[in-house]
Design an enzyme around this catalytic site. Structure first.
Site, PDB file in Angstrom:
ATOM      1  N   GLY A  35       0.812  -1.222   0.000  1.00 34.44           N
ATOM      2  CA  GLY A  35       0.000   0.000   0.000  1.00 34.44           C
ATOM      3  C   GLY A  35       0.838   1.261   0.000  1.00 34.44           C
ATOM      4  N   GLY A  67     -14.706  13.150 -33.392  1.00 34.62           N
ATOM      5  CA  GLY A  67     -14.564  13.431 -31.960  1.00 34.62           C
ATOM      6  C   GLY A  67     -13.124  13.633 -31.564  1.00 34.62           C
ATOM      7  N   ALA A  68     -12.222  12.948 -32.254  1.00 31.47           N
ATOM      8  CA  ALA A  68     -10.799  13.068 -31.910  1.00 31.47           C
ATOM      9  C   ALA A  68     -10.294  14.476 -32.195  1.00 31.47           C
ATOM     10  CB  ALA A  68      -9.998  12.038 -32.690  1.00 31.47           C
TER      11      ALA A  68
HETATM   12  C1  HXC Z   1      10.535  -3.490   9.683  1.00 26.39           C
HETATM   13  C2  HXC Z   1      11.997  -3.961   7.973  1.00 26.39           C
HETATM   14  C3  HXC Z   1      10.960  -3.831   7.041  1.00 26.39           C
HETATM   15  C4  HXC Z   1       9.658  -3.490   7.503  1.00 26.39           C
HETATM   16  C5  HXC Z   1      12.772  -4.302   5.984  1.00 26.39           C
HETATM   17  N1  HXC Z   1      13.098  -4.274   7.296  1.00 26.39           N
HETATM   18  N2  HXC Z   1      11.470  -4.045   5.810  1.00 26.39           N
HETATM   19  N3  HXC Z   1      11.779  -3.793   9.283  1.00 26.39           N
HETATM   20  N4  HXC Z   1       9.499  -3.327   8.835  1.00 26.39           N
HETATM   21  N5  HXC Z   1       8.637  -3.309   6.673  1.00 26.39           N
HETATM   22  C6  HXC Z   1      14.388  -4.509   7.876  1.00 26.39           C
HETATM   23  C7  HXC Z   1      14.868  -5.940   7.669  1.00 26.39           C
HETATM   24  O1  HXC Z   1      14.351  -6.763   8.677  1.00 26.39           O
HETATM   25  C8  HXC Z   1      16.363  -5.759   7.788  1.00 26.39           C
HETATM   26  O2  HXC Z   1      16.715  -5.672   9.139  1.00 26.39           O
HETATM   27  C9  HXC Z   1      16.598  -4.392   7.188  1.00 26.39           C
HETATM   28  O3  HXC Z   1      15.347  -3.733   7.194  1.00 26.39           O
HETATM   29  C10 HXC Z   1      17.075  -4.472   5.757  1.00 26.39           C
HETATM   30  O4  HXC Z   1      16.198  -5.350   5.034  1.00 26.39           O
HETATM   31  P1  HXC Z   1      16.738  -6.531   4.128  1.00 26.39           P
HETATM   32  O5  HXC Z   1      15.617  -7.449   3.943  1.00 26.39           O
HETATM   33  O6  HXC Z   1      18.016  -7.092   4.679  1.00 26.39           O
HETATM   34  O7  HXC Z   1      17.105  -5.739   2.799  1.00 26.39           O
HETATM   35  P2  HXC Z   1      16.972  -6.268   1.305  1.00 26.39           P
HETATM   36  O8  HXC Z   1      17.544  -7.653   1.181  1.00 26.39           O
HETATM   37  O9  HXC Z   1      17.562  -5.190   0.465  1.00 26.39           O
HETATM   38  O10 HXC Z   1      15.422  -6.364   1.027  1.00 26.39           O
HETATM   39  C11 HXC Z   1      14.619  -5.203   1.012  1.00 26.39           C
HETATM   40  C12 HXC Z   1      13.141  -5.585   1.008  1.00 26.39           C
HETATM   41  C13 HXC Z   1      12.817  -6.572   2.154  1.00 26.39           C
HETATM   42  C14 HXC Z   1      12.809  -6.226  -0.366  1.00 26.39           C
HETATM   43  C15 HXC Z   1      12.333  -4.306   1.117  1.00 26.39           C
HETATM   44  O11 HXC Z   1      13.349  -6.010   3.350  1.00 26.39           O
HETATM   45  C16 HXC Z   1      11.375  -6.800   2.344  1.00 26.39           C
HETATM   46  O12 HXC Z   1      10.768  -7.579   1.594  1.00 26.39           O
HETATM   47  N6  HXC Z   1      10.817  -6.134   3.351  1.00 26.39           N
HETATM   48  C17 HXC Z   1       9.409  -6.285   3.681  1.00 26.39           C
HETATM   49  C18 HXC Z   1       8.573  -5.602   2.632  1.00 26.39           C
HETATM   50  C19 HXC Z   1       7.110  -5.636   3.013  1.00 26.39           C
HETATM   51  O13 HXC Z   1       6.430  -6.613   2.776  1.00 26.39           O
HETATM   52  N7  HXC Z   1       6.698  -4.579   3.684  1.00 26.39           N
HETATM   53  C20 HXC Z   1       5.356  -4.385   4.021  1.00 26.39           C
HETATM   54  C21 HXC Z   1       4.670  -3.938   2.760  1.00 26.39           C
HETATM   55  S1  HXC Z   1       3.007  -3.590   3.046  1.00 26.39           S
HETATM   56  P3  HXC Z   1      17.988  -6.462   9.729  1.00 26.39           P
HETATM   57  O14 HXC Z   1      18.129  -5.930  11.111  1.00 26.39           O
HETATM   58  O15 HXC Z   1      17.650  -7.894   9.669  1.00 26.39           O
HETATM   59  O16 HXC Z   1      19.102  -6.116   8.817  1.00 26.39           O
HETATM   60  C22 HXC Z   1       3.032  -2.028   3.464  1.00 26.39           C
HETATM   61  C23 HXC Z   1       1.677  -1.586   3.831  1.00 26.39           C
HETATM   62  C24 HXC Z   1       1.544  -0.139   3.694  1.00 26.39           C
HETATM   63  O17 HXC Z   1       3.977  -1.371   3.466  1.00 26.39           O
HETATM   64  C25 HXC Z   1       0.115   0.122   3.916  1.00 26.39           C
HETATM   65  C26 HXC Z   1      -0.228   1.519   3.720  1.00 26.39           C
HETATM   66  C27 HXC Z   1      -1.670   1.727   4.009  1.00 26.39           C
END
Ligand code: HXC
Length: 538
Positions: free
Chosen positions: A194, A428-429
């Site tokens: 989101g 129309g275009a």
């Molecule tokens: C807390 C997070 C995090 C998150 C990453 N980290 N995303 N911590 N909340 N959403 C942390 C990881 O645990 C990690 O900590 C550090 O950040 C770096 O992440 P990595 O995974 O090592 O980096 P990378 O390999 O580059 O991968 C990046 C990434 C992956 C693809 C973004 O981190 C990921 O898939 N994150 C989750 C994405 C996700 O599903 N988010 C929620 C989306 S839904 P450590 O300490 O272990 O190094 C959303 C809803 C919004 O956002 C709604 C709005 C209404």
């Protein structure tokens, strides 16, 4: 907060401890300096190295490259996350996972926030949301653009509803700011789930190839749900969103390019919706009449030509900044300057699909026209409009609903609207592309203009089907009827006689004539009917 401590500021160096007998002020300053140094390090050297290894800059490096040297002033650098559940109790990052503040681009003020991936993956916490909300509120109060540098794992998982609520607040602010201050999102890392809806609510999205990614659900979820196998770049990379989905407006080769594009874009935008876009001292000759224009449109109506050559020859030299260059290429949009003034350019591209209007071109044109109107940027349209794209896919995809957006956007716009018809204006275009009939202020035509309900062949088929069927030599009869039709409609004079065209130009005259028209309409004011808001087709 000021820039990092430099050598010249030795007097404030954190290494300078108070000497015995010295008063406590220096100790306080030292403590502050130590704190500042910690803040500057973001998530620490290892995370910074990991960020660089991915080909990405840190949030602070990005800000310093984007803004004029020495202009960045940080705020909120001491805010820390409120929620420390789920293993976050050991994490203490002043400023949390975003850097916020204000500065200048080419001497013009902007507010900025940059997500810091080195701190908890740049995830969006309640505290991050609080900082971003504050900088957006300041941008609104100051009436200046806001730039978001996005590089984030999304909502901070450990915070649950608090991080979701923070995103909701951001979306609300994006919407409040829409049409009031320009909003630019630069996607330099992940932007998933989101979270994509914040950039999607802003005016322009710039993405870096290879590192910027936007998607609602990532490749793994896609595979689990639909069985499709796709990598991140194909699913939501810069080129996918620039060429296929139309979500992004610019695809940058790398981060420096993305930041340079941001600076260029700001160059054309007013600070807010009550100011004019920044004019520059004109350097190009307002009387320049490029004779190449006279022959650029082929006399054979089925032969293509490059509308970008027209744009380049009419507007101030090298001033055209194309937007959505790779998406719906049958339409062209972008900013340019005319005698130093910023204008929005809309055109059809006869080289692609003969310049017909399809669903994507409708969305592209309509959104741009609305942006220009919201921000006082006059719209100059080059129309060569042979029709809407036929087909089941287009009809079922809602070409009626999407095409209506163009009519709506032009009809609603109150900024100066100038149109040059270069060749075809069919049905129309023709009407929708900034015609006189939906209240363009001035419409010019080139001698190659043909305005009619449809092209000669189609018209003769409909009008003389029976006669052609019964004719002894249908080809000869058809040729005669086509010639007669073309004689009547393949010239601009019928439309000019009806008042649909204000003047017929020798193409080379176009530049000085548009400059004069723009000057005439400089202070145009239109009183629109009172309403809460429109119910435009979406
Ligand atoms: C807390 C997070 C995090 C998150 C990453 N980290 N995303 N911590 N909340 N959403 C942390 C990881 O645990 C990690 O900590 C550090 O950040 C770096 O992440 P990595 O995974 O090592 O980096 P990378 O390999 O580059 O991968 C990046 C990434 C992956 C693809 C973004 O981190 C990921 O898939 N994150 C989750 C994405 C996700 O599903 N988010 C929620 C989306 S839904 P450590 O300490 O272990 O190094 C959303 C809803 C919004 O956002 C709604 C709005 C209404």
């Amino acid at each position: 907060m000021e820039q990092p401590v430099t050598d010249e500021k030795q007097a404030l160096s954190p290494d300078r401890r108070p000497r015995p007998g010295e008063n406590g002020h220096q100790a306080l300053i030292n403590e502050l300096q130590e704190m500042r140094q910690k803040i500057m390090q973001g998530g620490g050297p290892e995370r910074i190295e990991a960020q660089h290894a991915k080909g990405k800059l840190t949030a602070r490096e990005r800000i310093l490259r984007l803004l004029d040297e020495g202009t960045f002033r940080e705020i909120g650098a001491y805010i820390v996350q409120r929620h420390t559940d789920f293993g976050l109790d050991k994490e203490h990052h002043p400023g949390d996972a975003v850097v916020t503040g204000f500065g200048k681009i080419d001497g013009r003020r902007v507010c900025i926030y940059a997500q810091d991936f080195t701190i908890l993956g740049g995830s969006f916490s309640e505290a991050v949301g609080q900082k971003v909300a504050q900088i957006m509120d300041l941008a609104m109060e100051a009436g200046i653009p806001v730039v978001g540098l996005i590089d984030s794992g999304g909502a901070r998982i450990q915070e649950g509803v608090y991080s979701l609520a923070a995103y909701g607040e951001l979306f609300w602010r994006n919407t409040q700011a829409s049409g009031v201050i320009p909003q630019i999102s630069v996607i330099l890392g992940p932007c998933a789930g989101g979270a994509v809806y914040s950039p999607a609510l802003t005016d322009f999205i710039i993405m870096t190839k290879g590192t910027g990614q936007m998607f609602i659900t990532g490749p793994e979820v896609v595979k689990a749900v639909t069985g499709e196998q796709v990598d991140m770049e194909t699913l939501g990379g810069a080129m996918t969103h620039s060429a296929v989905s139309g979500v992004a407006h610019f695809a940058a080769d790398d981060e420096d390019h993305a930041l340079e594009l941001t600076r260029q874009l700001i160059h054309y935008l007013p600070a807010n919706n009550v100011e004019s876009a920044p004019a520059v001292h004109p350097t190009d000759d307002p009387w320049r009449m490029d004779s190449e224009l006279n022959t650029i449109v082929p006399t054979d109506p089925n032969e293509a030509y490059d509308m970008k050559m027209v744009i380049q020859r009419v507007f101030d030299l090298d001033s055209f900044l194309e937007i959505q260059e790779y998406f719906a290429q049958n339409a062209i949009i972008g900013f340019a300057r005319l005698h130093g003034q910023v204008v929005g350019v809309v055109a059809q591209q006869p080289m692609i699909l003969a310049g017909v209007i399809d669903i994507d071109a409708s969305d592209k044109i309509a959104r741009f026209v609305r942006f220009c109107d919201a921000f006082n940027i006059p719209i100059i349209t080059f129309s060569d409009s042979p029709g809407f794209l036929p087909g089941v896919h287009q009809e079922h995809g809602g070409i009626i609903r999407h095409g209506a957006k163009i009519v709506y956007a032009y009809s609603e716009a109150t900024v100066p609207k100038l149109t040059v018809v270069t060749r075809k204006g069919y049905g129309g275009a023709y009407i929708v592309m900034g015609s006189k009939h939906i209240h363009a202020d001035l419409v010019f035509a080139w001698p190659t203009t043909e305005i009619a309900v449809m092209g000669a062949d189609g018209a003769i088929n409909i009008l003389y089907r029976k006669q052609l069927k019964e004719a002894a030599d249908p080809a000869a009869v058809r040729a005669e009827l086509v010639a007669e039709y073309e004689q009547k409609f393949s010239k601009p004079y019928v439309a000019a006689a009806a008042g649909a065209i204000d003047d017929i130009l020798i193409p080379a005259e176009t530049r000085p004539r548009l400059i004069a028209a723009l000057e005439l309409l400089r202070d145009k004011r239109v009183k629109a009917p009172a309403k809460k808001h429109s119910t435009m087709p979406l």
